[in-house]
Design an enzyme around this catalytic site. Structure first.
Site, mmCIF file in Angstrom:
data_model
loop_
_atom_site.group_PDB
_atom_site.id
_atom_site.type_symbol
_atom_site.label_atom_id
_atom_site.label_comp_id
_atom_site.label_asym_id
_atom_site.label_seq_id
_atom_site.Cartn_x
_atom_site.Cartn_y
_atom_site.Cartn_z
ATOM 1 N N GLY A 41 0.825 -1.202 0.000
ATOM 2 C CA GLY A 41 0.000 0.000 0.000
ATOM 3 C C GLY A 41 0.857 1.248 0.000
ATOM 4 N N CYS A 42 0.210 2.366 -0.301
ATOM 5 C CA CYS A 42 0.954 3.620 -0.417
ATOM 6 C C CYS A 42 1.452 4.094 0.938
ATOM 7 C CB CYS A 42 0.103 4.680 -1.106
ATOM 8 S SG CYS A 42 -1.571 4.844 -0.462
ATOM 9 N N TYR A 43 0.575 4.090 1.937
ATOM 10 C CA TYR A 43 1.050 4.470 3.270
ATOM 11 C C TYR A 43 2.107 3.479 3.779
ATOM 12 C CZ TYR A 43 -2.852 7.839 3.858
ATOM 13 O OH TYR A 43 -3.730 8.885 3.740
ATOM 14 N N THR A 76 5.546 4.116 2.361
ATOM 15 C CA THR A 76 6.162 5.363 2.814
ATOM 16 C C THR A 76 6.609 5.274 4.268
ATOM 17 O OG1 THR A 76 4.545 6.411 1.360
ATOM 18 C CG2 THR A 76 5.825 7.865 2.776
#
Lengths: 350, 350, 350, 350
Positions: A153-155, A158
């Site tokens: 996932g994007c979160y 990061t």
């Protein structure tokens, strides 16, 4: 898109969403990629340009339904379908296909954790065992051998990139980690929701999913693997008036005698040879616009005001390193291509 | 602006900045306010409409220099000058004037803390002793008797309102408080800086002043008073692509046996009769756009993912409750007017 | 909202849209307005705060269905219903009620023109004869005597204010008028449409309704009345990434020996005593942000590059002078109140 | 950037502006481009990453002053210096260098027109005679033979592409052309101006240079060449809250018996083989976001409301087709490379 004989024959499932068209943008710079099939059940029979006029310069196959596809001759599938529909679709794909799944459906190794956070039983538990969690920098060998990659996932991408090496080194405390994240709207996909209308997002910010966002267990899974013990985090995402980008501000306690400077040095060393992860000079922090449109992750480290604490700030483009770019990075690894192929862009700035 | 015989005769020092024109907007709805003097040394001799065309509908006095003003006949001064210039200016004002100072110059009671964070000795230590820190809801009686009110900073207002009652009640731990704040650009004033150009702010976010923002000691001063002991916080501000608004996401440990629900109940009870502070139903969190253009502060409380922790989210408009609105609220209290006079607006939404 | 004995008892039909909540914001500053009834058929039984959290500081009646309302005791109705549903609703209201209709349903005097542009027969032709087109500055006497006022559209208000006096004076040519208009998103209401999602509007602009927008006949009707002959215009609206505001850039040929300067002088003279229309110095042009949140219209005039031509630029807030503000202005006139009551705000700037 | 033996050795003069860094972004995808020299007089001695952190992934030479450069070994210079400084700088460059100048200094063939609009005498009239105006699609052969190419302005590129073929065909009238253009902020460069601060641009729009913008004579020059007679246009630029993009809405009278459909067909035919110019289906109009980050120009044609008139809408990215992209396109033509090399991107959407 080049038509070299050594091109890869690709299908994109769910081509009419934001991650689908971002794959098209990025694969347009990839010398070995050939787009053979685009699916979009709701729009089957249309040309993609009718939905997204900006693809006009490309020559693309017409949209079809998934069950109309003849899978022979395909090498790899990017699956950009909504969460919860993907487990069954991928189960039915022929096994000669390599698959990079951009949904959340195969990211949690523990199907009980999956059931708890997603509200239904996992529909492909056997396939789950096979799936490799594709945070490329930390799973390169597994990805190389994988048939099915669960793209992070994007979160989680990061947040994990700065934390994993530090937890592995025991340089930060496993408790009291606070992650405050800010995302552009494309993280929510192209959903028809009142709270995503321009007038409801513009010129403001709000938190959502407070204390219970579904990316929490995915992040905790990765951090626990790195730390060798359970990790519980505070994680609050915020919706911001920007199209792309995630900024994660992470507050940690120092451990094992490390200083904030040490954290920066450990990250710099760990990522020195990584083409997509860049550690800034100590005290400097990144902006999302520094990575806009790119597969890069920028990481900054600073000392915090209370003694014994530090702040990590990491930035990605949620549609690239947080989705379609990392998916191509994983494809490159799975197929033995140079990992940076097609991903050389720096930020569209301003 | 009404011309009633009971009007207040007002001077605004530094009328050509954002807090100055916001005072004009809000005082335009105040039935007792009369603008007698506007100063702007750099623009003396001009009409304000030459700098800010939107004030055209108002009849305003011409801009003058501070040292040209005849102070007789004035009742109250709003001082909107830059930080570090204000101590000397206010020292020289006649003592019959009531003063609300919107700069940071009189906010820190301890002049040594001031010197440490602002890099120079305090230039009016005697006046500092007289100054009242005007977080109105928590200093109403002192403000009523004050001649000089130090109007709180925008971040400190937004952060202290949810935390003070909880620290007073011993319901949250004094250590490990993490405040992650997001602000619109007007918090930086109308400064000519490359990093405030549209193209450098739009469609992105970044942290600044990481670990060392000057509002930190102001917040810690207020929290320490509430807790009865020193408090050190993590405080990271972020610059966002919006004009106005602050969102503070505050992560706390529970103390004294309190639950997250208890925090919400305590805040609701404390602020039940306050016209400008609104506590949301448990689990609901505010957006900055809910208070845009208003003097309101909205506060939400939610349980956090790790046990024993909670999340507070508070939202204000940095130019109103965080500056000019609270300044008028303080003026109303200082002059014995109903506290809400001229401040009745709800949000400009969308 | 004041509770004076001389208050006006008001109902807002369609309170859950953007013009409905804008009426609430503005009426909150109106000393004579009392909100008695709010309707929203889809949300009947809810409190408005559940839909729009920013109204929390107000005390408002619960939302009801239109057919549940007891109309006795009401003085005036603001009708904020969608186009094409309004003719029937207003037909059924008791005739003791004064009505300000914010939809397009009663704006076109010629019901054949209505049928042509709106695609169906007019459903209340008798009522149409009674309706007064409420561009206040140009219909003050008719509005004063009206029971039913058709509140002008946002584009038509912004375009007609500069053009009507010039066409009346014969100072501009009736052919070749080009109006290029730019609007914020709230002009489209709170509609669930993919093209109004944040990501589809942000950081870009596009034209829509090119050559055939429905506000064209409304503008042409007003210009024809002013000119005393048919007028056909080029009118292109554009959707912009802002919440509020319309900028109309109008290109005209000079007529009757007038110069561009003359146009400015004629407008300045015509609007000298108008509280809401402001003509700028020659060559200066307005920005939408100068009127954001206000009932003002700013107008600029400049010479054009080809000889014999001039450019008019006018700016309004589409939700205020282009909708709810002008509706209140009309209410004030209909009820004999000072026309500016409750509308004194200058722009929220920045 | 590839290090192939057949690489082009490039210098960028004025590398610290927006067109300079956009060249770096685009050349990063160009297989034959080698960045040998970057100049920025004010920042000489620094690394570009100190000014623009997003270039961190690139290996770049340190910034130097122009007069420190050893020009031997360079093939081509992109000149990104401010208007009015460029004529002298280019005069002093060795003549073995090919030059693409992105300023306005060599765009006007008539040095008297230049003097009138730019307020000073041309400083390199001999060089002006040699300069080729590089609107590539309409000057390919001249560009191929050119040593010095004057790269067109962003507005002129966007306006001329739809109009030139139609004026050449006599299908639109030469008088009464109205061009209403909307631009993102990067068109103004990275200038320290109060009116370019975020808070002064966000959430609004205004016109500027009304009736007298300096791109007017450049556009008129190109249109006159196409029409074979003088052309005077109305041209109004507007500043919008977006980073990149120009939308030009052009209002024309039909001529020579053409219909609006005919205009579309003529443009489609003229640009059928052009890789960067795309004519949409009749009645469909482009958005700037369809070309964001790309070298494409999208053109739409629609019938207008008054008979005998049509509307052309064209969209480009002002930093790409309007500046750095077209500069590279011209470089490719000058050096005999395939014209699309390095310019294959579709839009960053959303």
């Amino acid at each position: 898109m080049s038509q070299t004989p050594d091109r890869i024959s690709i299908a994109i499932l769910g081509a009419s969403g934001y991650t689908g068209i971002e794959l098209l943008r990025l694969l347009g710079m990839h010398p070995n990629a050939g787009i053979r099939t685009l699916t979009a059940d709701r729009h089957a029979g249309k040309d993609l340009v009718e939905i997204f006029p900006h693809v006009r310069p490309l020559r693309l196959p017409q949209l079809v339904k998934i069950d109309e596809v003849d899978w022979s001759g395909h090498d790899l599938v990017f699956c950009c379908l909504p969460h919860a529909t993907t487990q069954e679709v991928i189960s039915e794909l022929p096994r000669h296909l390599k698959v990079v799944d951009l949904s959340a459906d195969f990211r949690l190794a523990d199907i009980e954790v999956y059931a708890k956070w997603y509200g239904h039983e996992h529909r492909a538990p056997e396939l789950q065992k096979e799936a490799v969690y594709g945070l490329t920098e930390h799973a390169r060998e597994e990805v190389r051998r994988a048939r099915l990659v669960a793209n992070p996932g994007c979160y989680p991408t990061t947040v994990q990139l700065p934390l994993i090496p530090l937890l592995q080194a025991g340089a930060v405390a496993t408790d009291g980690i606070v992650v405050d994240a800010k995302s552009g709207v494309t993280g929510a996909g192209r959903s028809m929701r009142e709270d995503l209308l321009f007038a409801e997002v513009h010129d403001g910010i709000h938190a959502y999913g407070v204390g219970k966002h579904r990316h929490t267990p995915e992040i905790e899974q990765g951090l626990a693997r790195a730390a060798g013990r359970e990790v519980r985090i505070s994680f609050t995402p915020h919706l911001m008036p920007m199209n792309r980008g995630i900024l994660a501000t992470t507050y940690v306690g120092l451990a094992g005698g490390a200083t904030a400077h040490d954290l920066r040095e450990q990250l710099a060393k760990r990522y020195a040879d990584e083409p997509f992860v860049h550690v800034l000079p100590f005290g400097e922090v990144p902006a999302t616009r520094h990575v806009r449109g790119t597969n890069h992750c920028f990481i900054g480290v600073a000392a915090d005001n209370p003694p014994g604490r530090a702040i990590l700030v990491s930035a990605t483009d949620n549609l690239v390193k947080g989705a379609s770019g990392q998916a191509i990075q994983n494809m490159n690894v799975m197929l033995g291509l140079p990992e940076t192929t097609g991903l050389g862009l720096i930020a569209t700035y301003p």
